[in-house]
Write a protein that holds these residues in place. Structure first.
Motif, PDB file in Angstrom:
ATOM      1  N   SER A 208      -1.329  16.417  -1.160  1.00 46.25           N
ATOM      2  CA  SER A 208      -1.135  17.587  -0.305  1.00 46.25           C
ATOM      3  C   SER A 208      -0.325  17.238   0.934  1.00 46.25           C
ATOM      4  N   ALA A 209      -0.400  15.990   1.388  1.00 46.51           N
ATOM      5  CA  ALA A 209       0.397  15.496   2.512  1.00 46.51           C
ATOM      6  C   ALA A 209       0.710  14.028   2.246  1.00 46.51           C
ATOM      7  N   LEU A 210       1.858  13.564   2.753  1.00 46.45           N
ATOM      8  CA  LEU A 210       2.324  12.224   2.422  1.00 46.45           C
ATOM      9  C   LEU A 210       3.177  11.689   3.562  1.00 46.45           C
ATOM     10  N   ILE A 211       3.012  10.391   3.851  1.00 50.40           N
ATOM     11  CA  ILE A 211       3.801   9.724   4.891  1.00 50.40           C
ATOM     12  C   ILE A 211       3.832   8.243   4.547  1.00 50.40           C
ATOM     13  N   ASP A 212       4.865   7.526   5.015  1.00 49.40           N
ATOM     14  CA  ASP A 212       4.871   6.083   4.816  1.00 49.40           C
ATOM     15  C   ASP A 212       4.373   5.395   6.081  1.00 49.40           C
ATOM     16  N   LEU A 213       3.805   4.207   5.911  1.00 46.01           N
ATOM     17  CA  LEU A 213       3.211   3.492   7.032  1.00 46.01           C
ATOM     18  C   LEU A 213       4.259   2.600   7.684  1.00 46.01           C
ATOM     19  N   SER A 214       4.984   3.192   8.631  1.00 44.79           N
ATOM     20  CA  SER A 214       5.959   2.438   9.408  1.00 44.79           C
ATOM     21  C   SER A 214       5.445   2.159  10.812  1.00 44.79           C
ATOM     22  N   ASP A 215       4.835   3.155  11.449  1.00 42.06           N
ATOM     23  CA  ASP A 215       4.336   2.991  12.815  1.00 42.06           C
ATOM     24  C   ASP A 215       2.950   2.355  12.865  1.00 42.06           C
TER      25      ASP A 215
ATOM     26  N   ALA B 269      -4.622  -4.037  10.639  1.00 41.16           N
ATOM     27  CA  ALA B 269      -4.565  -3.058   9.550  1.00 41.16           C
ATOM     28  C   ALA B 269      -4.397  -1.634  10.073  1.00 41.16           C
ATOM     29  N   LEU B 270      -5.054  -1.316  11.176  1.00 40.24           N
ATOM     30  CA  LEU B 270      -5.027   0.047  11.698  1.00 40.24           C
ATOM     31  C   LEU B 270      -3.793   0.332  12.550  1.00 40.24           C
ATOM     32  N   ASP B 271      -3.337  -0.664  13.312  1.00 42.64           N
ATOM     33  CA  ASP B 271      -2.325  -0.411  14.334  1.00 42.64           C
ATOM     34  C   ASP B 271      -1.031  -1.195  14.136  1.00 42.64           C
ATOM     35  N   GLY B 272      -0.988  -2.091  13.142  1.00 42.07           N
ATOM     36  CA  GLY B 272       0.142  -3.008  13.054  1.00 42.07           C
ATOM     37  C   GLY B 272       1.458  -2.381  12.610  1.00 42.07           C
ATOM     38  N   GLY B 273       1.437  -1.583  11.571  1.00 38.25           N
ATOM     39  CA  GLY B 273       2.656  -0.940  11.093  1.00 38.25           C
ATOM     40  C   GLY B 273       3.543  -1.832  10.248  1.00 38.25           C
ATOM     41  N   GLU B 274       4.594  -1.218   9.708  1.00 36.04           N
ATOM     42  CA  GLU B 274       5.660  -1.836   8.920  1.00 36.04           C
ATOM     43  C   GLU B 274       5.225  -2.396   7.574  1.00 36.04           C
ATOM     44  N   ASP B 275       4.064  -1.965   7.083  1.00 38.07           N
ATOM     45  CA  ASP B 275       3.706  -2.320   5.713  1.00 38.07           C
ATOM     46  C   ASP B 275       4.471  -1.469   4.711  1.00 38.07           C
ATOM     47  N   PHE B 276       4.896  -0.271   5.133  1.00 42.04           N
ATOM     48  CA  PHE B 276       5.642   0.658   4.291  1.00 42.04           C
ATOM     49  C   PHE B 276       4.909   1.003   3.000  1.00 42.04           C
ATOM     50  N   GLU B 277       3.572   0.980   3.090  1.00 43.32           N
ATOM     51  CA  GLU B 277       2.756   1.576   2.039  1.00 43.32           C
ATOM     52  C   GLU B 277       2.743   3.088   2.254  1.00 43.32           C
ATOM     53  N   LEU B 278       2.116   3.822   1.348  1.00 44.34           N
ATOM     54  CA  LEU B 278       2.041   5.272   1.464  1.00 44.34           C
ATOM     55  C   LEU B 278       0.629   5.698   1.822  1.00 44.34           C
ATOM     56  N   LEU B 279       0.529   6.604   2.777  1.00 42.46           N
ATOM     57  CA  LEU B 279      -0.722   7.239   3.179  1.00 42.46           C
ATOM     58  C   LEU B 279      -0.647   8.678   2.712  1.00 42.46           C
ATOM     59  N   PHE B 280      -1.646   9.119   1.950  1.00 41.61           N
ATOM     60  CA  PHE B 280      -1.566  10.484   1.435  1.00 41.61           C
ATOM     61  C   PHE B 280      -2.939  11.132   1.373  1.00 41.61           C
ATOM     62  N   THR B 281      -2.928  12.451   1.367  1.00 45.99           N
ATOM     63  CA  THR B 281      -4.153  13.234   1.213  1.00 45.99           C
ATOM     64  C   THR B 281      -4.070  14.005  -0.093  1.00 45.99           C
ATOM     65  N   MET B 282      -5.245  14.298  -0.670  1.00 54.70           N
ATOM     66  CA  MET B 282      -5.258  14.955  -1.968  1.00 54.70           C
ATOM     67  C   MET B 282      -6.551  15.736  -2.132  1.00 54.70           C
ATOM     68  N   ASP B 283      -6.454  16.885  -2.750  1.00 55.75           N
ATOM     69  CA  ASP B 283      -7.620  17.685  -3.083  1.00 55.75           C
ATOM     70  C   ASP B 283      -8.609  16.822  -3.855  1.00 55.75           C
ATOM     71  N   SER B 284      -9.861  16.848  -3.429  1.00 54.41           N
ATOM     72  CA  SER B 284     -10.874  15.987  -4.049  1.00 54.41           C
ATOM     73  C   SER B 284     -11.101  16.305  -5.522  1.00 54.41           C
TER      74      SER B 284
END
Length: 318
Positions: free
Chosen positions: A206-213, A257-272
């Protein structure tokens, strides 16, 4: 002082720029496809240090950060433009040939064609301007603004490794040294990231972003765009196991893990009620979206605290 995000919001609001706000601009192409367009700038001694990397790794990363933006919209890359500001001393040697070799190696992997750009002389520091165009099925680009209360929050892969690699570089470790396998892996995670184009097109998110920041900041971007809040469970965050070789403190590893950034993995949300794609085994549920607008809670050992965005910013608000 306002942050770069404050500035972007100001420009968007002042001039009615409705297409700004996601990892890519989404533009109409045909009845079947939309165009995705992204631009990234890398500045020497801000985004990279030449003494830490190799020309090949830098060329790779210059393209990877833009490919990750395309992945963050569930698209596929097609074309690229690359503009460089080059100091005279780099122009004289083989640096640029090696840089383009690294860039082209990644481009071939994802069938990206370089179609233009520019080269200019700059007084001192190198500047890289990367533009990538891609495409996605019409109306299927996944924005940051689609998260809804009750959605589950997921991560691809693991996080914290790139930040750990940065810490190693800052402490004097170099990629050309004889390094322990885990240490070298963390440094490469920082210098040679891999965009998650393998999984992005398979997500029913439902929402998607990459982990850069950073996870804390990028989740904040989703919550702000979607008008929601979130709860994250610290014990469920997939922290890069290679950090165990250099950090003994659980607090330090969680911070990276929480604040480092630049892993460029994907963070996403999805209907359960929806199922994850079965072919990918590195997708982890780390929390859920709530109706508590603008508030992100971190649950650790059963204790709740506010998770504030502490990832990278070029200009941090006071």
């Amino acid at each position: 002082m306002r942050s770069e995000f404050d500035f972007i919001h100001h420009i968007k609001k002042s001039y009615g720029l409705g297409r700004i706000g996601d990892d890519c601009a989404v533009l109409p192409k045909s009845e079947e496809k939309d165009i995705l367009m992204t631009a990234d700038m890398l500045v020497e001694d801000i985004d990279f240090r030449l003494e830490w990397t190799t020309p090949e790794f830098l060329g790779h990363k210059a393209l990877a950060v833009s490919l990750s933006d395309i992945a963050a919209m569930a698209g596929r890359p097609n074309f690229a433009m690359l503009s460089l500001g080059v100091p005279e001393e780099l122009w004289k040697g083989d640096f640029l040939d090696r840089f383009y070799a690294g860039w082209n190696s990644l481009a071939r992997e994802f069938e990206v064609e370089l179609v233009g750009g520019d080269v200019s002389r700059v007084p001192e520091k190198m500047v890289i301007d990367s533009i990538v165009l891609g495409e996605v099925e019409r109306g299927r680009a996944i924005p940051r603004s689609g998260a809804r209360p009750g959605d589950k929050i997921y991560l691809t892969g693991s996080v914290g490794g790139a930040a750990g690699g940065l810490k190693l570089l800052e402490s004097g470790a170099r990629i050309d040294q004889g390094l322990d396998r885990s240490v070298r892996g963390l440094i490469e995670r920082q210098l040679r990231p891999l965009p998650r184009l393998d999984v992005s097109g398979h997500l029913r998110a439902s929402a998607l972003i990459d982990l850069s920041d950073g996870l804390s900041s990028d989740l904040g971007h989703i919550c702000e765009a979607s008008g929601v809040g979130a709860v994250i469970y610290a014990e469920q965050v997939p922290i890069d196991v290679r950090l165990d070789s250099i950090f003994s403190s659980p607090d330090k590893k969680l911070h990276l893990a929480l604040d480092g950034g630049e892993d460029f993995e994907l963070l996403f949300t999805m209907d359960s009620k929806k199922n994850l794609p079965a072919e990918f085994t590195d997708l982890t549920c780390i929390g859920e979206i709530t109706a508590n607008v603008g508030k992100i809670e971190l649950i650790r050992d059963g204790v709740a605290s506010e998770l504030k965005p502490k990832g990278f910013q070029h200009f941090r608000s006071n």
